[in-house]
Design a protein around this motif. Sequence first.
Motif, PDB file in Angstrom:
ATOM      1  N   ALA A  37      22.132   5.738  46.365  1.00 15.44           N
ATOM      2  CA  ALA A  37      21.549   6.996  46.886  1.00 15.44           C
ATOM      3  C   ALA A  37      20.535   7.554  45.896  1.00 15.44           C
ATOM      4  O   ALA A  37      19.532   8.178  46.282  1.00 15.44           O
ATOM      5  CB  ALA A  37      22.661   8.005  47.134  1.00 15.44           C
ATOM      6  N   THR A  55      17.284   5.725  46.488  1.00 14.09           N
ATOM      7  CA  THR A  55      16.698   6.208  47.757  1.00 14.09           C
ATOM      8  C   THR A  55      16.016   7.561  47.542  1.00 14.09           C
ATOM      9  O   THR A  55      14.894   7.806  48.008  1.00 14.09           O
ATOM     10  CB  THR A  55      17.794   6.317  48.827  1.00 14.09           C
ATOM     11  OG1 THR A  55      18.401   5.044  49.005  1.00 14.09           O
ATOM     12  CG2 THR A  55      17.215   6.785  50.140  1.00 14.09           C
ATOM     13  N   LYS A  56      16.703   8.443  46.807  1.00 14.56           N
ATOM     14  CA  LYS A  56      16.132   9.764  46.545  1.00 14.56           C
ATOM     15  C   LYS A  56      14.865   9.650  45.701  1.00 14.56           C
ATOM     16  O   LYS A  56      13.860  10.351  45.957  1.00 14.56           O
ATOM     17  CB  LYS A  56      17.182  10.619  45.832  1.00 14.56           C
ATOM     18  CG  LYS A  56      16.699  12.031  45.533  1.00 14.56           C
ATOM     19  CD  LYS A  56      17.810  12.816  44.845  1.00 14.56           C
ATOM     20  CE  LYS A  56      17.325  14.233  44.510  1.00 14.56           C
ATOM     21  NZ  LYS A  56      18.376  15.004  43.789  1.00 14.56           N
ATOM     22  N   ASN A  71      11.956   8.473  47.886  1.00 12.33           N
ATOM     23  CA  ASN A  71      11.500   9.457  48.888  1.00 12.33           C
ATOM     24  C   ASN A  71      10.805  10.647  48.236  1.00 12.33           C
ATOM     25  O   ASN A  71       9.783  11.136  48.725  1.00 12.33           O
ATOM     26  CB  ASN A  71      12.679   9.949  49.714  1.00 12.33           C
ATOM     27  CG  ASN A  71      13.133   8.893  50.716  1.00 12.33           C
ATOM     28  OD1 ASN A  71      12.333   8.114  51.221  1.00 12.33           O
ATOM     29  ND2 ASN A  71      14.439   8.864  51.001  1.00 12.33           N
ATOM     30  N   LYS A 125      16.112  -0.064  52.037  1.00 10.11           N
ATOM     31  CA  LYS A 125      15.982   0.435  53.406  1.00 10.11           C
ATOM     32  C   LYS A 125      16.715   1.752  53.564  1.00 10.11           C
ATOM     33  O   LYS A 125      17.722   2.015  52.918  1.00 10.11           O
ATOM     34  CB  LYS A 125      16.550  -0.582  54.396  1.00 10.11           C
ATOM     35  CG  LYS A 125      15.739  -1.851  54.507  1.00 10.11           C
ATOM     36  CD  LYS A 125      16.331  -2.751  55.588  1.00 10.11           C
ATOM     37  CE  LYS A 125      15.515  -4.019  55.757  1.00 10.11           C
ATOM     38  NZ  LYS A 125      16.067  -4.873  56.846  1.00 10.11           N
ATOM     39  N   GLN A 126      16.134   2.563  54.498  1.00  7.82           N
ATOM     40  CA  GLN A 126      16.798   3.804  54.923  1.00  7.82           C
ATOM     41  C   GLN A 126      16.588   3.920  56.426  1.00  7.82           C
ATOM     42  O   GLN A 126      15.457   3.937  56.908  1.00  7.82           O
ATOM     43  CB  GLN A 126      16.219   5.014  54.193  1.00  7.82           C
ATOM     44  CG  GLN A 126      16.945   6.308  54.519  1.00  7.82           C
ATOM     45  CD  GLN A 126      16.377   7.483  53.748  1.00  7.82           C
ATOM     46  OE1 GLN A 126      15.191   7.489  53.383  1.00  7.82           O
ATOM     47  NE2 GLN A 126      17.205   8.477  53.479  1.00  7.82           N
ATOM     48  N   ASP A 127      17.679   3.981  57.142  1.00  2.00           N
ATOM     49  CA  ASP A 127      17.624   3.999  58.621  1.00  2.00           C
ATOM     50  C   ASP A 127      16.834   2.809  59.141  1.00  2.00           C
ATOM     51  O   ASP A 127      15.965   2.932  60.044  1.00  2.00           O
ATOM     52  CB  ASP A 127      16.989   5.312  59.111  1.00  2.00           C
ATOM     53  CG  ASP A 127      17.797   6.528  58.687  1.00  2.00           C
ATOM     54  OD1 ASP A 127      19.048   6.394  58.593  1.00  2.00           O
ATOM     55  OD2 ASP A 127      17.192   7.591  58.447  1.00  2.00           O
TER      56      ASP A 127
END
Length: 565
Positions: free
Chosen positions: A74, A77-78, A81, A169-171
């Motif tokens: 996570a 991912t953060k 983004n 990947k995210q979603d």
Amino acid sequence: MKKKSFKEATKSLFLKYTVVPILILIILFTLFTIVIFHLKAVYDAKQSGEQIKERMTDVYEVYQGEIKKMAGSALVTKSLNYHDDINLVYEDFYNFNNKQDVKSSFFLVDVNDVFVASTNKSNNEVNEGILNHIIPLLEKYPDDLLSLVEKTNFSHGQASTITLGTAVKQDNQIIGYVIYMLYEEDFQRLIFGEKTDIAVITDTYNHIVVTSNEIVQGLMNKFQPEKLSHSKVQIENDTYYMNQTETADNTFRIYTLNNTETDKVVLILYFIFIGITCAFLFILLRILAEKMSRRNAESIDKLLIAVDQLKKGDLTSYVEIHTGDEFETLANQYNTMLDSLNDLLNRNRELSEIRKVNEMKILQSQFNPHFLFNVLETVRYTMVSNVDKAQDIILLLSSLLRYSINQNIDQVILEKDLNYTVDYLKLHKMRFNERLHYSLEIPEEIKEAYIPKLLLQPIIENAIKYGYRHQTTLYIWIKAKVVGSDIVFSVEDDGGGMEAQQLADIQKKIQAAENNQVGIGLYNTHRRLRLQFGEKYGLEIDSTFNQGTIVSIIVPYLKGEEHHV
């Protein structure tokens, strides 16, 4: 034809066959050396290959796990983004990287080709290679772990040789890429120090990941040696034995090579050494032939004289030979045999005396006038009240006398001796009535075993003789069990027992090598068993004052014809 003496025959044979063992030694040693060197080359190559494979597998699996963990983090991912908490991403990477034997450079790139995190920010050439070559491959295979073998040079003098990467990947949408570039010099340390001349790690297409010697590098950085056979290759006019193995997932191949030319040089040196040694031995053996034959002849003469004296009945004809060879061993064995013969004669003589004394003691103690008087008195009183019982007493007494005075049998079947023991107890039972109780617990499977005749009678006699000193009722338990290859009998009574000092005195007398108190039946039984069967057999006595006494008898478990041994 005139017969040669032992000295002349020894010298002749020694000289005649000196050349033969030397030639055989040369041939065998040559073959042995060749085989050993070949096996050593094969073994070292295989062992080195397996060790390198194990290290390579560990490194690859650790990085696979780490890159998957980072891709699913996570925090990563953060950072992709929002370009936030990047310092924590660096912290995770360095915590991992500092623990690895093979270290790496780390890159985190978002979908806009922005290097969110990079341990080599200032190297534009490296960054361009990632954007133009690595990321397109990750975009093409977003669900796979990229493993690429190619050399990448960094500005600080280091170079990577393996690149690992995966899409984040995210979603189900790609938001960035995680890339690790593993350093070449760490891989070189990974293969350094193995017992092999050259070690090479390649991918499945034989692109070299790392090698301990650059002479194996071919066009396009591929490992393509010229094969001479299944296990031999040629590299720059040198012949190598080559072992090939692969990691479990077939991602990497490990080649380990040993130069056979080195073995040839060593073999030539060995052959020169063998030749010099054999020539020296041939000369030395010829010089020693005379001394050896003369000394051996002296040893044989001593042995022959000693044997001749032994044949004449001289049991003190010992021989002394101190040559430090087989003749000394033979002389020692002869002396040992003579000791054993003397010991056996003494033991047989003592055993014979013990048997005579034992048989006399049994007759004296078991059927002495006092005992017979008591039995006859019992018969006299019983005749008045119960004629049938009196008849039974007479029959039992007759049977016991007949069994006891038969001196032609030394070993009997246990069941037969037990019948005698039961009759002996019945006779005492008829005398003492309810004042005497006894029981026998003997396993059926050992009743066919052979034991010394009248084995239990002296022990039971002692139990009855001393058991009534401080009480009017006596219990006797007779048991047996198999322990390994032996039978252990026990005769236990609940009589007055013995004090510690009295028990110690009796135990000391029983264990003594000699005992002039021939009246002690326990000593005769114990000594008889030791002489007949060995030191591990005999009697053991345990007694507690005012509680009772247990006498254990240990004899070998002899079945069938074994009792003749």
